[in-house]
Design an enzyme around this catalytic site. Structure first.
Site, mmCIF file in Angstrom:
data_model
loop_
_atom_site.group_PDB
_atom_site.id
_atom_site.type_symbol
_atom_site.label_atom_id
_atom_site.label_comp_id
_atom_site.label_asym_id
_atom_site.label_seq_id
_atom_site.Cartn_x
_atom_site.Cartn_y
_atom_site.Cartn_z
ATOM 1 N N CYS A 174 0.813 -1.220 0.000
ATOM 2 C CA CYS A 174 0.000 0.000 0.000
ATOM 3 C C CYS A 174 0.839 1.259 0.000
ATOM 4 O O CYS A 174 0.321 2.357 -0.186
ATOM 5 C CB CYS A 174 -0.964 -0.019 1.181
ATOM 6 S SG CYS A 174 -1.977 -1.490 1.158
ATOM 7 N N HIS A 185 -9.368 2.262 -2.558
ATOM 8 C CA HIS A 185 -7.925 2.085 -2.401
ATOM 9 C C HIS A 185 -7.290 1.422 -3.611
ATOM 10 O O HIS A 185 -6.905 0.266 -3.568
ATOM 11 C CB HIS A 185 -7.677 1.273 -1.127
ATOM 12 C CG HIS A 185 -6.235 1.076 -0.794
ATOM 13 N ND1 HIS A 185 -5.225 1.940 -1.187
ATOM 14 C CD2 HIS A 185 -5.623 0.094 -0.089
ATOM 15 C CE1 HIS A 185 -4.069 1.488 -0.746
ATOM 16 N NE2 HIS A 185 -4.281 0.365 -0.079
#
Lengths: 400, 484
Positions: free
Chosen positions: A88, A344
């Protein structure tokens, strides 16, 4: 003796696509959409970019391996382009690469771009990983919500908090982000939701309900960076500069040693402390104007408030319920709606967070604009609570 | 003296009530009501003949020195691999010595007793001193059928040897016939059964008495001297009828466990034998016989040493760990009798790297981690560099078994998004007593009953089945323990 990154790099342009289920476009269109906004904002020409970094994570869908998709799509003139993949933190890693290149003096102007096209899998959630060949034999089929949901059980046990009270504080995290996201035309989810809706939503991974989880979206964001000197030569005034860039990775302590109680992020605690040191911040709770943190799940944001040393240990639920992280609170958090409302797209998220901080610092955040921000912090947390990658970046007005 | 030196058992926790079968399928086959008494033990979705065999063997090894085992015989007609020795997987899971003989005994329901007779022959010869015989079966039947009512799942394990014998082996007698009361051709999932009347009258009622009478004559012992006679027969009336014919009073006939467990195939004679040993007193004579393409009969005499045997879970303990299942559809899904939509997410997977499985066999199959020789910290998986922050010793790890260590829950969740045969997928971090921790799947539990700090024990389970390649993957899972 290392002197850190503070004020060595200026951000002169940023761009960000509309995030969402972009059924009609793929990675290429997303990259162009963000880049066109960014280069116009920077006021330079494509030929001025001397090197680029591409942050992207999932090979299963998306652009495939290597950095080739960026120069092939943007038609960059045979320059150095490097792909960064670090879960991430992939987007923030591309930014770090570009910043370090400029700060080292190797290049004058660099591009960092992140992109992820997630909605080509045929199902919700992140693409299922087949894992490496050893993990397949023994690791549970952990999903992102499942792994972070474990934090809630560990945190509640550690601080003796009633699970119902914790769930309410988690719900407020999402409630606040939805309220912010509703004001953001680039957000994926633009509806405010009630506490009741959040608390009564179907369970995804106990105790996380649907609204405790961020969306799954497609998107891209990018930044053009240079040195403050060149920024001035380009006629930039009141520009934004980088104050800190930190990264911390797990080493097995949480997953394999005996102490950790699945109640906090070892890496975030370290990375944020280092970032404050790098930026010369002594009282983060007083000095940080606003934050975009990795709210992949409500419990992640809740726990992160403590590891960023803004809330005292065990006090995040109280600060959250007091509205300290609301848009009109002490340290507004997820002013743009966060991962909660943007979703995301992994490679893009870090740059999307920086984009909001950048807009706010320039006073360009329209309805969401907070008053006179000076320092904005962004945070990514990739992997699992027990084994992860944490990035913390701080940007602010140059010379302030 | 040679004989039995230890015993163990594993009966799955799930018990499908036979009325649940009748209520779901009685509309199709009303006659199954005739045998709808009690319940049958059924595997959870992650249990099979191999996993039950490991668990029964672990039970058998409690208090015993596993380094002394010279051979392992695994007996079953439902082993996962036709070619890849299943006993070798069990041996690796138990972390037995490498220089032992392992063998699969299969293709007949008398394979368990045949392995015992063979093992006694070997021990008698002096070539080996201690042999483990484990029998396990997980037989599939089509729905709404008498055999679906009769069959249960289970495993039993016996340690045979020449030291500290708890039941002396006095003799054996076998008859072998190609009597195909049922058969299962290679590649077929279900048995094909011939008419029950013929199986009863020409099979059970003739072949078992023939073997028992042969044994009595060979050993020059009378049926009256036996405290317990053990043989399987799921026809309740014939089970008693055979005893009557042989002159065995009802109180000396070992119960066939129809009401509490069902008929566990190859494991059944051994399982009933374990149940008999649990109640036996020194001096008791026990007769054990099987049924399946013939019959093996054996004669034992219990010794004083049985009182010194450490307590095992055994049959009694296994039966006490019980979760009623009244949902026939769930059972049918676990047995793959109904197809449910697993979703596109479930398509992820691919091949399993056998090179990795070989290199990491102790870790994956045996749950062996490492312990730092410098600082004493146990850790899993076994690393090159110690994880303890102020240690960091390089290359100082020795093997450390985690499978028998108790632990507790550090954190957990029930994941509805994860692909699972029984959503939610419950998993979490478990901490072992004495140090070491791991992320593990939980099994045999209800999410609502799991708590941080709850004790757990590790259990050997099926992890996944790769249908395209016929690969069965096994690993260890945490079983949260019921708390008082």
């Amino acid at each position: 003796m290392a002197t850190g990154i503070k004020d060595k790099v200026a951000i002169i342009g940023m761009g960000c696509t509309k995030f969402g289920e972009r059924w009609d476009v793929g990675s290429e269109e997303l990259m162009v959409e963000a880049f066109e906004e960014c280069i116009k904002d920077a006021g330079i020409e494509k030929k001025d970019i001397q090197a680029a970094w591409l942050g992207t994570c999932m090979d299963e869908v998306n652009v495939g391996k290597s950095a080739l998709s960026l120069p092939m799509t943007l038609r960059l003139p045979n320059i150095a382009v490097t792909r960064t993949e670090n879960f991430c933190a992939s987007g923030t890693e591309s930014f770090r690469g570009a910043c370090y290149a400029v700060a080292s003096g190797a290049y004058d102007i660099c591009l960092a771009q992140g992109v992820e096209k997630l909605k080509d899998t045929g199902y919700g959630g992140l693409p299922a990983s087949s894992g490496n060949s050893l993990a397949r034999f023994w690791m549970p089929n952990v999903t992102a919500p499942g792994s972070f949901a474990m934090l809630a059980s560990g945190y509640a046990a550690k601080y003796g908090i009633d699970p119902g009270e914790l769930k309410k504080a988690m719900a407020h995290v999402s409630f606040k982000s939805h309220a912010n996201g509703a004001l953001n035309p680039k957000a994926h989810l633009r509806k405010a939701v009630t506490m009741d809706q959040i608390l009564n939503a179907p369970i995804i991974a106990h105790p996380l309900g649907l609204f405790d989880c961020c969306g799954v979206s497609d998107g891209s964001a990018c930044a053009i960076v240079t040195t403050p000197e060149i920024a001035k030569d380009l006629g930039k005034k009141d520009f934004v500069s980088v104050k800190a860039l930190q990264l911390a990775l797990s080493n097995g302590y949480e997953a394999q040693y005996n102490d950790w109680e699945c109640d906090h992020f070892v890496t975030t605690s370290k990375a944020s402390s280092e970032a404050y040191k790098e930026a010369g911040i002594k009282e983060p709770r007083e000095e940080i104007s606003m934050m975009e943190v990795h709210d992949c799940f409500s419990i992640t944001e809740l726990v992160t408030m403590e590891d960023l040393h803004i809330s005292e240990r065990g006090q995040a639920p109280k600060d959250i319920m007091d509205g300290f992280y609301d848009r009109d609170g002490g340290v507004p958090c997820q002013v743009d709606g966060g991962l909660k409302c943007f979703g995301h797209p992994i490679g893009a998220s870090g740059l999307r967070m920086l984009y909001e901080m950048y807009l706010q610092l320039h006073g360009r955040a329209e309805e969401r604009q907070i008053k006179d921000p000076k320092l904005g912090l962004t945070h990514n947390l990739g992997g699992f609570p027990f084994m992860n990658i944490c990035s913390v970046a701080i940007i602010g007005k140059y010379g302030v | 003296m040679i004989g039995i030196t230890s015993y163990g058992a594993n009966i799955p926790r799930l018990r499908l009530t036979r009325m649940a079968i009748f209520q779901s399928m009685g509309w199709f086959a009303p006659a199954i009501m005739a045998v709808a008494q009690g319940e049958k033990a059924v595997c959870n979705w992650d249990e099979d003949a191999l996993s039950m065999a490991v668990e029964a063997s672990r039970d058998c090894l409690v208090g015993m020195k596993k380094e002394n085992i010279d051979a392992l015989y695994l007996c079953s007609t439902t082993l996962p691999y036709a070619d890849r020795q299943n006993a070798g997987i069990v041996s690796t899971a138990l972390n037995l010595r490498d220089d032992i003989l392992t063998a699969d005994f299969t293709s007949s329901l008398k394979a368990g007793t045949s392995a015992m007779v063979t093992a006694f022959d070997v021990i008698q010869s002096g070539e080996k001193k201690s042999i483990m015989v484990t029998a396990s079966d997980h037989r599939e039947t089509k729905g709404a059928y008498f055999y679906e009512m009769w069959f249960g799942d289970g495993a039993a394990s016996l340690l045979l040897g020449d030291k500290d014998v708890i039941a002396e082996f006095k003799g054996a007698y076998s008859v072998s016939y190609d009597f195909a009361d049922h058969y299962r051709g290679t590649g077929h999932k279900f048995d094909y059964m011939w008419e029950e009347r013929w199986v009863r009258d020409e099979g059970y009622s003739k072949i078992i008495p023939e073997a028992i009478n042969g044994l009595l004559k060979k050993c020059n012992v009378s049926i009256d001297s036996f405290a317990k006679v053990v043989y399987p027969c799921f026809f309740k009336r014939e089970h008693i009828g055979i005893a009557k014919k042989l002159g065995i009073p009802p109180d000396k006939l070992q119960d066939n466990m129809h009401e509490v467990c069902g008929e566990t195939g190859t494991a059944h004679p051994l399982l009933m034998f374990v149940a008999a040993l649990e109640e036996a007193k020194p001096g008791d004579k026990i007769l054990l016989a099987s049924f399946g393409n013939g019959c093996d009969a054996m004669y034992f005499e219990v010794t004083d040493k049985i009182k010194k045997l450490k307590e095992h879970k055994g049959v009694k303990g296994s039966l006490a760990i019980r979760k009623e299942l009244d949902n026939y559809q769930k059972y049918a899904k676990f047995r793959d009798l109904v197809k449910v939509e697993m979703g596109i997410r479930a398509e992820a997977g691919g091949q399993s790297a056998i090179t990795v499985l070989w290199r990491k066999r102790k870790m994956i199959t045996g749950l062996v981690g490492g312990k730092c020789k410098k600082c004493g910290t146990p850790q899993f998986p076994k690393p090159e560099i110690c994880v303890k922050p102020d240690c960091g010793a390089v290359g100082e790890m020795e093997d450390y078994e985690f499978s028998a260590r108790d632990g507790k829950v550090v954190a957990y969740t029930g994941d509805m998004l994860a692909v699972s045969q029984e959503p939610p997928a419950v998993y979490g971090i478990v901490q072992f007593e004495g140090g070491g921790r791991m992320l593990a799947d939980f099994t045999d539990c209800e999410l609502t009953e799991v708590k941080v700090g709850q004790p757990i024990r590790m259990s050997f389970r099926k992890r996944y089945y790769d249908e395209d390649r016929g690969f069965h993957a096994y690993f260890w899972k945490a079983v949260p323990q019921a708390q008082a």
